[in-house]
Design a protein around this motif. Structure first.
Motif, PDB file in Angstrom:
ATOM      1  N   TRP A 134      40.157  13.257  -2.689  1.00  0.00           N
ATOM      2  CA  TRP A 134      39.801  13.498  -1.287  1.00  0.00           C
ATOM      3  C   TRP A 134      39.558  12.136  -0.663  1.00  0.00           C
ATOM      4  CZ3 TRP A 134      37.868  18.397   0.900  1.00  0.00           C
ATOM      5  CH2 TRP A 134      37.261  18.269   2.148  1.00  0.00           C
ATOM      6  N   ILE A 135      40.323  11.755   0.364  1.00  0.00           N
ATOM      7  CA  ILE A 135      40.190  10.436   0.995  1.00  0.00           C
ATOM      8  C   ILE A 135      39.792  10.595   2.458  1.00  0.00           C
ATOM      9  CG2 ILE A 135      41.355   8.292   1.641  1.00  0.00           C
ATOM     10  CD1 ILE A 135      43.169   8.663  -0.804  1.00  0.00           C
ATOM     11  N   GLU A 136      38.692   9.944   2.823  1.00  0.00           N
ATOM     12  CA  GLU A 136      38.195   9.911   4.201  1.00  0.00           C
ATOM     13  C   GLU A 136      38.296   8.484   4.731  1.00  0.00           C
ATOM     14  OE1 GLU A 136      36.886  12.231   6.267  1.00  0.00           O
ATOM     15  OE2 GLU A 136      36.899  13.910   4.874  1.00  0.00           O
ATOM     16  N   LEU A 137      38.376   8.351   6.032  1.00  0.00           N
ATOM     17  CA  LEU A 137      38.388   7.041   6.685  1.00  0.00           C
ATOM     18  C   LEU A 137      37.142   6.874   7.540  1.00  0.00           C
ATOM     19  CD1 LEU A 137      42.082   6.912   7.926  1.00  0.00           C
ATOM     20  CD2 LEU A 137      41.170   6.135   5.747  1.00  0.00           C
ATOM     21  N   GLU A 160      26.897  12.461   6.046  1.00  0.00           N
ATOM     22  CA  GLU A 160      26.413  12.851   4.719  1.00  0.00           C
ATOM     23  C   GLU A 160      26.957  14.238   4.334  1.00  0.00           C
ATOM     24  OE1 GLU A 160      22.186  13.479   2.355  1.00  0.00           O
ATOM     25  OE2 GLU A 160      22.177  12.671   4.383  1.00  0.00           O
ATOM     26  N   GLN A 161      27.015  15.157   5.293  1.00  0.00           N
ATOM     27  CA  GLN A 161      27.548  16.492   5.021  1.00  0.00           C
ATOM     28  C   GLN A 161      29.023  16.438   4.631  1.00  0.00           C
ATOM     29  OE1 GLN A 161      25.966  15.712   7.944  1.00  0.00           O
ATOM     30  NE2 GLN A 161      23.978  16.639   7.509  1.00  0.00           N
ATOM     31  N   ARG A 162      29.758  15.576   5.297  1.00  0.00           N
ATOM     32  CA  ARG A 162      31.194  15.416   5.011  1.00  0.00           C
ATOM     33  C   ARG A 162      31.400  14.841   3.610  1.00  0.00           C
ATOM     34  NH1 ARG A 162      35.727  17.470   6.982  1.00  0.00           N
ATOM     35  NH2 ARG A 162      37.432  16.011   6.805  1.00  0.00           N
ATOM     36  N   ILE A 163      30.580  13.875   3.233  1.00  0.00           N
ATOM     37  CA  ILE A 163      30.666  13.278   1.906  1.00  0.00           C
ATOM     38  C   ILE A 163      30.296  14.301   0.840  1.00  0.00           C
ATOM     39  CG2 ILE A 163      29.667  11.524   0.383  1.00  0.00           C
ATOM     40  CD1 ILE A 163      29.421   9.759   2.967  1.00  0.00           C
ATOM     41  N   LYS A 223      30.623  17.514   1.037  1.00  0.00           N
ATOM     42  CA  LYS A 223      31.738  18.460   0.953  1.00  0.00           C
ATOM     43  C   LYS A 223      32.883  17.870   0.135  1.00  0.00           C
ATOM     44  CE  LYS A 223      34.949  21.094   3.773  1.00  0.00           C
ATOM     45  NZ  LYS A 223      35.264  21.595   5.107  1.00  0.00           N
ATOM     46  N   GLY A 224      33.265  16.627   0.430  1.00  0.00           N
ATOM     47  CA  GLY A 224      34.355  15.988  -0.293  1.00  0.00           C
ATOM     48  C   GLY A 224      34.063  15.839  -1.778  1.00  0.00           C
ATOM     49  N   CYS A 225      32.850  15.411  -2.100  1.00  0.00           N
ATOM     50  CA  CYS A 225      32.479  15.226  -3.513  1.00  0.00           C
ATOM     51  C   CYS A 225      32.412  16.557  -4.256  1.00  0.00           C
ATOM     52  CB  CYS A 225      31.137  14.498  -3.615  1.00  0.00           C
ATOM     53  SG  CYS A 225      31.230  12.741  -3.218  1.00  0.00           S
ATOM     54  N   ASN A 226      31.931  17.589  -3.576  1.00  0.00           N
ATOM     55  CA  ASN A 226      31.814  18.905  -4.222  1.00  0.00           C
ATOM     56  C   ASN A 226      33.151  19.614  -4.382  1.00  0.00           C
ATOM     57  OD1 ASN A 226      29.062  18.571  -4.464  1.00  0.00           O
ATOM     58  ND2 ASN A 226      28.572  19.786  -2.660  1.00  0.00           N
ATOM     59  N   GLN A 227      34.099  19.342  -3.493  1.00  0.00           N
ATOM     60  CA  GLN A 227      35.372  20.067  -3.529  1.00  0.00           C
ATOM     61  C   GLN A 227      36.487  19.312  -4.244  1.00  0.00           C
ATOM     62  OE1 GLN A 227      36.599  21.581   0.283  1.00  0.00           O
ATOM     63  NE2 GLN A 227      34.664  22.621   0.627  1.00  0.00           N
ATOM     64  N   SER A 228      36.194  18.101  -4.760  1.00  0.00           N
ATOM     65  CA  SER A 228      37.250  17.323  -5.393  1.00  0.00           C
ATOM     66  C   SER A 228      36.736  16.656  -6.671  1.00  0.00           C
ATOM     67  CB  SER A 228      37.776  16.257  -4.433  1.00  0.00           C
ATOM     68  OG  SER A 228      36.766  15.293  -4.171  1.00  0.00           O
ATOM     69  N   GLN A 229      37.695  16.230  -7.481  1.00  0.00           N
ATOM     70  CA  GLN A 229      37.337  15.491  -8.685  1.00  0.00           C
ATOM     71  C   GLN A 229      36.908  14.074  -8.334  1.00  0.00           C
ATOM     72  OE1 GLN A 229      40.700  15.708 -11.330  1.00  0.00           O
ATOM     73  NE2 GLN A 229      40.767  17.936 -11.204  1.00  0.00           N
ATOM     74  N   THR A 255      24.049   8.090  -5.673  1.00  0.00           N
ATOM     75  CA  THR A 255      23.820   9.213  -6.584  1.00  0.00           C
ATOM     76  C   THR A 255      25.082  10.040  -6.814  1.00  0.00           C
ATOM     77  OG1 THR A 255      23.138  10.697  -4.793  1.00  0.00           O
ATOM     78  CG2 THR A 255      21.409   9.366  -5.850  1.00  0.00           C
ATOM     79  N   ARG A 256      26.092   9.829  -6.002  1.00  0.00           N
ATOM     80  CA  ARG A 256      27.359  10.571  -6.126  1.00  0.00           C
ATOM     81  C   ARG A 256      28.241   9.884  -7.164  1.00  0.00           C
ATOM     82  NH1 ARG A 256      27.082  15.304  -3.586  1.00  0.00           N
ATOM     83  NH2 ARG A 256      25.757  15.164  -1.768  1.00  0.00           N
ATOM     84  N   LYS A 257      28.456  10.528  -8.281  1.00  0.00           N
ATOM     85  CA  LYS A 257      29.191   9.912  -9.398  1.00  0.00           C
ATOM     86  C   LYS A 257      30.700   9.892  -9.170  1.00  0.00           C
ATOM     87  CE  LYS A 257      25.469   9.103 -11.576  1.00  0.00           C
ATOM     88  NZ  LYS A 257      24.806   7.926 -11.127  1.00  0.00           N
ATOM     89  N   ASN A 258      31.234  10.741  -8.319  1.00  0.00           N
ATOM     90  CA  ASN A 258      32.683  10.797  -8.089  1.00  0.00           C
ATOM     91  C   ASN A 258      33.086  10.202  -6.739  1.00  0.00           C
ATOM     92  OD1 ASN A 258      31.568  12.943  -6.600  1.00  0.00           O
ATOM     93  ND2 ASN A 258      33.321  14.275  -6.937  1.00  0.00           N
TER      94      ASN A 258
END
Length: 182
Positions: A81-84, A89-92, A94-100, A125-128
């Motif tokens: 999942w790539i964001e620009l 924080e909510q967007r991050i 979502k991306g971390c939870n829905q992707s590897q 704290t986000r490992k991915n």
């Protein structure tokens, strides 16, 4: 009457010696009316450094439910999942939870510095999650090279990225320095 997206074509030849990835991509890029050349080129750079047969542009600014780019598995799971820019924080989350793996690409300007200072502790704290920036002056250089039809030669070696962009009557050679923050 709503403005329509502007269509760009980019023929990209990638020689990535770091990942042993050698491929050509013929991309059709729809630039949203509110997207500028700098942001569109940031999308292209994010594509280049993560190039894969299944990496694709999404509707991006036209659909806030999806990232700017993503790579899905054959079973439709989101691998990347790539964001620009500086997502919320909510967007991050979502991306971390829905992707590897989630990646954020931004230009290293004052707004990024302020965002990074504010969010840095929570994001660690986000490992991915990985966060990358490109030098702010590079934005203007890349924007000057934008044409409706571009041929881009890319060489990646030892973490260095070199681009040669041909379009209309110009050829622009650029070294792209990418800094990893997380």
């Amino acid at each position: 009457m709503a403005l329509k997206a502007t269509i760009f074509k980019a023929d990209i030849s990638i020689t990535d010696m770091d990942r042993n990835y050698y491929n050509d991509h013929n991309l059709t890029i729809a630039r949203h009316p509110s997207e500028n050349d700098e942001r569109m080129m940031l999308r292209i750079i994010a594509f280049i450094v993560n190039a894969h047969e299944r990496l694709q542009f999404t509707k991006g600014l036209s659909d806030d439910e999806v990232p700017d780019l993503w790579q899905k598995s054959f079973s439709d799971e989101v691998e990347l999942w790539i964001e620009l820019g500086q997502p919320s924080e909510q967007r991050i989350k979502k991306g971390c939870n829905q992707s590897q793996q989630m990646m954020i690409y931004s230009y290293a300007d004052n707004s990024f510095d302020a965002w990074w200072k504010k969010e840095q502790n929570k994001l660690q704290t986000r490992k991915n999650l990985s966060i990358f920036t490109l030098p702010e002056p590079l934005a203007a250089t890349l924007a000057k090279a934008v044409h409706r039809s571009m041929q881009i030669q890319v060489t990646i070696q030892d973490g260095q990225v070199w681009l040669t962009i041909e379009g209309a009557d110009i050829t622009e050679s650029v070294e792209v320095a990418i800094e990893k923050h997380l």
